[in-house]
Design a protein around this motif. Sequence first.
Motif, PDB file in Angstrom:
ATOM      1  N   PRO A   1       0.829  -1.211   0.000  1.00 32.65           N
ATOM      2  CA  PRO A   1       0.000   0.000   0.000  1.00 32.65           C
ATOM      3  C   PRO A   1       0.862   1.258   0.000  1.00 32.65           C
ATOM      4  CG  PRO A   1      -0.658  -1.496   1.770  1.00 32.65           C
ATOM      5  CD  PRO A   1       0.612  -2.029   1.206  1.00 32.65           C
TER       6      PRO A   1
ATOM      7  N   ASN B   1      -4.497   1.648   0.423  1.00 37.26           N
ATOM      8  CA  ASN B   1      -4.798   0.789  -0.727  1.00 37.26           C
ATOM      9  C   ASN B   1      -5.546   1.502  -1.849  1.00 37.26           C
ATOM     10  OD1 ASN B   1      -3.813  -1.992  -0.229  1.00 37.26           O
ATOM     11  ND2 ASN B   1      -4.986  -1.750   1.661  1.00 37.26           N
TER      12      ASN B   1
ATOM     13  N   ARG C   1      -4.320   2.049  -5.514  1.00 38.11           N
ATOM     14  CA  ARG C   1      -4.302   1.017  -6.561  1.00 38.11           C
ATOM     15  C   ARG C   1      -5.222   1.378  -7.728  1.00 38.11           C
ATOM     16  NH1 ARG C   1      -1.479  -3.103  -3.989  1.00 38.11           N
ATOM     17  NH2 ARG C   1      -1.697  -3.000  -1.728  1.00 38.11           N
TER      18      ARG C   1
ATOM     19  N   LEU D   1      -7.159  -8.993   0.634  1.00 34.77           N
ATOM     20  CA  LEU D   1      -7.137  -8.535  -0.758  1.00 34.77           C
ATOM     21  C   LEU D   1      -8.507  -7.974  -1.157  1.00 34.77           C
ATOM     22  CD1 LEU D   1      -5.390  -8.453  -3.412  1.00 34.77           C
ATOM     23  CD2 LEU D   1      -6.419 -10.639  -3.986  1.00 34.77           C
TER      24      LEU D   1
ATOM     25  N   MET E   1      -9.099  -4.688   1.573  1.00 34.21           N
ATOM     26  CA  MET E   1      -8.054  -3.647   1.433  1.00 34.21           C
ATOM     27  C   MET E   1      -8.185  -2.562   2.504  1.00 34.21           C
ATOM     28  SD  MET E   1      -7.465  -3.173  -2.612  1.00 34.21           S
ATOM     29  CE  MET E   1      -6.987  -4.545  -3.642  1.00 34.21           C
TER      30      MET E   1
ATOM     31  N   GLY F   1     -11.377  -1.536  -0.328  1.00 33.86           N
ATOM     32  CA  GLY F   1     -11.712  -2.557  -1.329  1.00 33.86           C
ATOM     33  C   GLY F   1     -12.894  -2.163  -2.197  1.00 33.86           C
TER      34      GLY F   1
END
Lengths: 250, 49
Positions: free
Chosen positions: A49, A55, A58, B4, B7, B11
Amino acid sequence: MKFLPLWMQRLASPQYFFLDIKVWIVWLYVLGVVGLLVGSIWGLAFVPPERLQGNSFRIMFVHVPVAIFAQIVYISIAVAGVVHLVWKLKMADVYMAAAAPVGFWLTALALGSGMIWGMPTWGTPWEWDARIVTTFILLILYLGLIVLRQVIPNPARATTALSILAIVGAINIPIIKYSVVWFETLHQPASIELFGDISIDKIYRIPLFTNIASVFILTAGIILANMRYVTILRNASKNWVQPWIQGRNR
Amino acid sequence: MMELLTMDGHGIYVWSTYILTAIVLIGLGTFPFIQLRRFKQRNQEDIEL
């Protein structure tokens, strides 16, 4: 156009373009999709991250490539507009018709992904920010290129009007590019300079550049596939189309 | 695996962006082929008539 190699001159003919380009499209689709899968999986699962954004950064691996090509496709349409006005090359008009919807959707995607990214990062999906507004103007310009063709009944006049709109509208591209420098914006400054520094950490560059290259390849493939469809529509009455319809050639 | 997907709370933003991108690119990529097939079918029917 005699200065071009023979295979390129051949592509200027609608018939040979339609028949020859299919194999290129297949390869561009395969390379683009594989590259995007590799770059995206890498960016989603195999890099840490980001220090400040966590995150949510991304999103960059798709936002930046689509935003870059939303602008590059517009520049290419403006160049095709010049080619049409100067040389009256039919394929330039075919290119403009094929590329405008692709550019429109890339711009919509750049705005959409930016809005989603804005929610966790800025706390708002929309701000009257110079970069966002000029990108929205780009979307309107693409819409203009698509709608103008529908509303002007004379195809020759429509193409001339489209070419002029594309060329005049191209002034918006440097404004988008430098909006983060000229104005005080919420949008961060450019992280990648064509002839300058790259402020993105090395660890993030591989998935980002993989996706930039892949979006380029896939966009080229999609525009060529659209050009193939536009070509057949405009040449439906020609003799060479009948064998294709009957499945007697590729 | 859960990490995953979620996140750390991001996410929903990340995955919705990737899903949106996939939908748009698949739509853009398949549209000319679908239109071409329709054009061919329409003209084949005209020939048969």
